[in-house]
Design a protein around this motif. Structure first.
Motif, PDB file in Angstrom:
ATOM      1  N   GLN A 258       0.861  -1.183   0.130  1.00 34.04           N
ATOM      2  CA  GLN A 258      -0.108   0.071  -0.030  1.00 34.04           C
ATOM      3  C   GLN A 258       0.978   1.267   0.102  1.00 34.04           C
ATOM      4  O   GLN A 258       0.321   2.315  -0.720  1.00 34.04           O
ATOM      5  N   ASP A 259       1.858   1.305   1.092  1.00 37.38           N
ATOM      6  CA  ASP A 259       2.788   2.355   0.847  1.00 37.38           C
ATOM      7  C   ASP A 259       3.357   2.737  -0.492  1.00 37.38           C
ATOM      8  O   ASP A 259       3.476   3.559  -1.070  1.00 37.38           O
TER       9      ASP A 259
ATOM     10  N   ARG B 164       0.788   3.950  -2.949  1.00 38.60           N
ATOM     11  CA  ARG B 164       0.342   5.199  -2.696  1.00 38.60           C
ATOM     12  C   ARG B 164       1.300   6.159  -3.024  1.00 38.60           C
ATOM     13  O   ARG B 164       0.951   7.453  -3.692  1.00 38.60           O
ATOM     14  N   ARG B 165       2.551   5.869  -2.784  1.00 39.05           N
ATOM     15  CA  ARG B 165       3.678   6.900  -3.287  1.00 39.05           C
ATOM     16  C   ARG B 165       3.715   6.882  -4.969  1.00 39.05           C
ATOM     17  O   ARG B 165       3.784   8.076  -5.292  1.00 39.05           O
TER      18      ARG B 165
ATOM     19  N   LYS C  48       0.828   6.525  -6.734  1.00 39.63           N
ATOM     20  CA  LYS C  48      -0.451   7.314  -7.150  1.00 39.63           C
ATOM     21  C   LYS C  48      -0.302   8.768  -6.846  1.00 39.63           C
ATOM     22  O   LYS C  48      -0.367   9.557  -7.926  1.00 39.63           O
ATOM     23  N   LYS C  49       0.547   9.275  -5.774  1.00 37.51           N
ATOM     24  CA  LYS C  49       0.730  10.478  -5.681  1.00 37.51           C
ATOM     25  C   LYS C  49       1.665  11.209  -6.634  1.00 37.51           C
ATOM     26  O   LYS C  49       1.555  12.126  -6.940  1.00 37.51           O
TER      27      LYS C  49
ATOM     28  N   ARG D  32     -10.112   0.502  -1.804  1.00 30.35           N
ATOM     29  CA  ARG D  32      -9.254   1.668  -2.157  1.00 30.35           C
ATOM     30  C   ARG D  32      -9.260   1.959  -3.807  1.00 30.35           C
ATOM     31  O   ARG D  32      -9.310   1.092  -4.408  1.00 30.35           O
TER      32      ARG D  32
ATOM     33  N   PHE E  20     -10.386   9.561  -4.685  1.00 30.33           N
ATOM     34  CA  PHE E  20      -9.496   9.298  -3.669  1.00 30.33           C
ATOM     35  C   PHE E  20     -10.220   8.889  -2.351  1.00 30.33           C
ATOM     36  O   PHE E  20     -11.374   9.012  -1.956  1.00 30.33           O
TER      37      PHE E  20
ATOM     38  N   GLU F 117      -8.130   9.744   3.545  1.00 32.09           N
ATOM     39  CA  GLU F 117      -6.642   9.788   3.924  1.00 32.09           C
ATOM     40  C   GLU F 117      -5.699   9.970   3.017  1.00 32.09           C
ATOM     41  O   GLU F 117      -4.655  10.506   3.265  1.00 32.09           O
ATOM     42  N   ASP F 118      -5.929   9.739   1.555  1.00 36.69           N
ATOM     43  CA  ASP F 118      -4.990   9.687   0.593  1.00 36.69           C
ATOM     44  C   ASP F 118      -5.078  11.256  -0.101  1.00 36.69           C
ATOM     45  O   ASP F 118      -4.259  11.674  -0.952  1.00 36.69           O
TER      46      ASP F 118
END
Length: 647
Positions: free
Chosen positions: A59-60, A63-64, A66-67, A170, A210, A213-214
């Motif tokens: 997930q980390d 998430r990185r 995606k950002k 998610r 999103f 939290e994201d």
């Protein structure tokens, strides 16, 4: 006899002891069930811990990724048809149970360590690899069965992708998102507090959803290659820059600077990087540095009153040249937003729109609609701040400062004091009131005319480019055609009357935005039509008898002066006007409460004043707030101190 007895006892004990299937230890039948239950929970906890660890790492990384992709798409540095790949490292323990082992489909293999696996490359541009997490781009919530099974380590089907076991509610990667959808076409199973961002059709960017939290506004850091290793250039050294900045802020005279330099040279004995020796060196460095920003120039505005022509000096810098210098700065490229957005938050039943930044509002959206025929055309919002109560000096001249900001920049950047922050672009001339004339309508109209003549000079280039557009290569190396418009004019009521050219509280329609009658200002339940810029312009420029025209203007509380904002296309000054928080709250509402409070305390005598001061002094310190020891003798002109005192 003893042998038979021992054999019987051994058989008896063997029949009463059982082997635990988890720890392989023998236990008496009496405590076996309790032990197995404890071992089972321990094993499940270890499995869930290992699974959570791997999932958290995945997930980390996701998430990185995606950002990063969101920021690249937002800044325009990545084409929307490019398919990004995600690659990140996931360490594995070969001895641990791997909850994501799915045969040949999974990059995780039993018995392989992280060093053997290296890293896993999962292409996120193929939706077919996510059969259970996405249907036509819509996010699906996990079923009750899947939620229950997530608590216990259960092997997944061979046809299932490893990511399907990770919280399928998610949002997948940006490159898997569907084409833009309307606000009414809601995802089938969004989660509460999910955020949806809908871009204007002209941006050709997909709608993005999103998890709460994201959702954030993180921007890419500037490319290190564009950062100057000598940011103090054109000064010879950093010490030269710091010294010039110090003496400039201190407003030191030429003689004082020379004396300071001589003293410092004696102290340093040539060991410092300071190369200044006289005021001329400092002045020469200032002149070099001034070339990096538009320089201030002096213009003259004039107006005739009672057959006498009056001239006033206007000190200003090119507003448009300053804007272009900010747009072309590579360090600011990741902070600019060129595409209009609509943001929504899911409350469990429907998508509720919210407004956070200028580009999420209707004005930017409407501007994008108008510019939709130009594929490279982008709206550029300008924020102006004016305050006639502030007086700045420019040499021997005085004027009211006009501060400009770019609405397309991130809030922290445009409201900061560094690169990209607000800049003074002009000093509106001060007109000293004539005691005999100051209350007469012709004199007030004349002052308004001078005020707008000054703004007409400031907005000359902006008005021109609002019609033709301005093609420029921005800091991210992308070519764009910018169409400026005035997005916000922040001012208190006195300045708003000048900008809207209304007659103020004594007029029939005292509101600068709508047509509420003077006698109905306190009635908040009624609604009134907004002022129309087209109608006001037609009324002011109408050629008719002086008496009839004055009656028409008086009825609407207007003045017979041409507005400086009319030449700027797609700008409605009545919609752009925004109240000033400093004057409305801190120096308005709060000060109106504080002044009578201090009067009441003073009337109660010295004992009451002492008690109030001691009580205020007893308030403990608080991070970010100024601490006061007295209320009765306060005297300052600092916004942050007023804010701290009000809290």
């Amino acid at each position: 006899m003893s042998t038979a007895s021992e054999l019987k006892s051994s058989r008896y004990h063997s029949s009463l002891r059982r082997t635990c299937e988890y720890c392989q230890k023998e236990w008496d039948s009496k405590g076996y069930t309790r032990h197995v239950t404890a071992c089972q929970k321990k094993a499940e906890l270890a499995a869930r811990s290992q699974q959570s660890k791997v999932e958290a790492e995945i997930q980390d990384g996701l998430r990185r990724h995606k950002k990063c992709v969101r920021a690249q798409l937002a800044s325009g540095s990545m084409p929307h048809n490019e398919q990004p790949q995600m690659s990140y490292d996931v360490p594995l323990n070969s001895d641990a149970v791997n909850p994501l082992d799915h045969g040949d489909l999974s990059p995780f293999k039993a018995g392989k360590s992280a060093a053997q696996l290296g890293h896993c490359d999962w292409p996120l541009n193929n939706p077919s690899q996510f059969p259970s997490s996405s249907v036509n781009g819509d996010v699906q919530s996990p079923s009750p069965d899947s939620q229950a099974s997530a608590e216990v380590q259960v092997p997944l089907a061979e046809t299932q992708h490893p990511l399907d076991s990770i919280n399928t509610h998610r949002q997948p990667s940006i490159d898997m998102l569907p084409p833009p959808i309307s606000p009414n076409d809601q995802p089938q199973h969004p989660s509460i507090d999910d955020i949806k961002v809908e871009y204007h059709a002209g941006a050709q960017r997909p709608t993005v959803v999103f998890a709460f939290e994201d959702f954030c506004e993180e921007r890419l850091q500037p490319d290190p290659s564009v950062l100057n290793d000598k940011p103090w250039h054109p000064f010879n050294s950093r010490e030269d820059f710091e010294f010039a900045e110090l003496v400039h802020k201190a407003q030191m005279s030429q003689d004082m600077i020379n004396r300071l330099l001589k003293l410092m040279q004696k102290v340093n004995s040539g060991q410092s990087g300071l190369t200044f020796s006289t005021y001329a060196d400092v002045r020469q460095a200032w002149e070099k540095a001034s070339l990096f920003y538009p320089m201030f120039t002096k213009s003259t505005v004039s107006a005739e009153y009672k057959k006498v022509n009056y001239e006033f000096d206007l000190h200003h810098r090119s507003l448009w040249d300053w804007i272009v210098s900010q747009v072309q700065d590579p360090k600011l490229a990741s902070s600019f937003h060129w595409d209009a957005q609509r943001q929504y938050k899911y409350d469990g039943t429907r998508w509720v729109r919210f407004y956070e930044q200028p580009w999420t509002g209707d004005m930017f959206w409407d501007e994008s609609d108008i510019l939709s025929t130009d594929t490279e055309g982008k709206p550029l919002g300008i924020i102006l701040w004016a305050d006639k109560t502030k007086l700045s000096t420019f040499g021997t001249q005085k004027g009211h400062p006009i501060v400009a900001r770019i609405a397309n920049l991130d809030e922290k950047v445009r409201n900061g004091i560094g690169v990209g922050g607000g800049r003074i672009v002009g000093l509106v001339p001060v007109i000293e009131d004539d005691t005999q004339e100051k209350s007469k309508k012709p004199y007030i109209d004349w002052k308004n005319a001078i005020y707008h003549d000054a703004f007409r000079v400031l907005l000359e280039q902006v008005a021109q480019h609002s019609r033709t557009g301005y093609r420029v290569r921005c800091g991210d190396s992308c070519l764009r055609t910018l169409y400026p418009f005035i997005h916000i004019v922040s001012a208190d009521y006195e300045e708003q009357c000048y900008f809207a050219l209304i007659r103020g509280l004594h007029g029939n329609r005292p509101c600068p935005i709508c047509l509420v009658p003077k006698g109905e200002l306190s009635d908040l339940s009624s609604r009134h039509p907004e002022r129309s810029e087209e109608h006001v312009q037609e009324l002011v420029e109408r050629k008719e008898g002086k008496g009839a025209k004055e009656d028409s203007l008086k009825l609407l509380g207007l003045r017979a002066v041409k507005n400086a904002f009319w030449p700027v296309l797609r700008t409605n000054i009545f919609k752009s006007l925004s109240f000033n928080c400093l004057h409305a709250y801190l120096l308005g509402l709060f000060l109106h409460l504080l002044r009578p409070l201090k009067t009441i305390i003073a009337d109660l005598g010295r004992k009451a004043q002492t008690f109030v001061d001691q009580s205020l002094n007893a308030v403990p310190s608080w991070s970010g707030l100024t601490r006061f020891s007295s209320l009765t003798h306060l005297d300052f002109n600092d916004r942050s101190k007023w804010a701290a005192l009000s809290k």
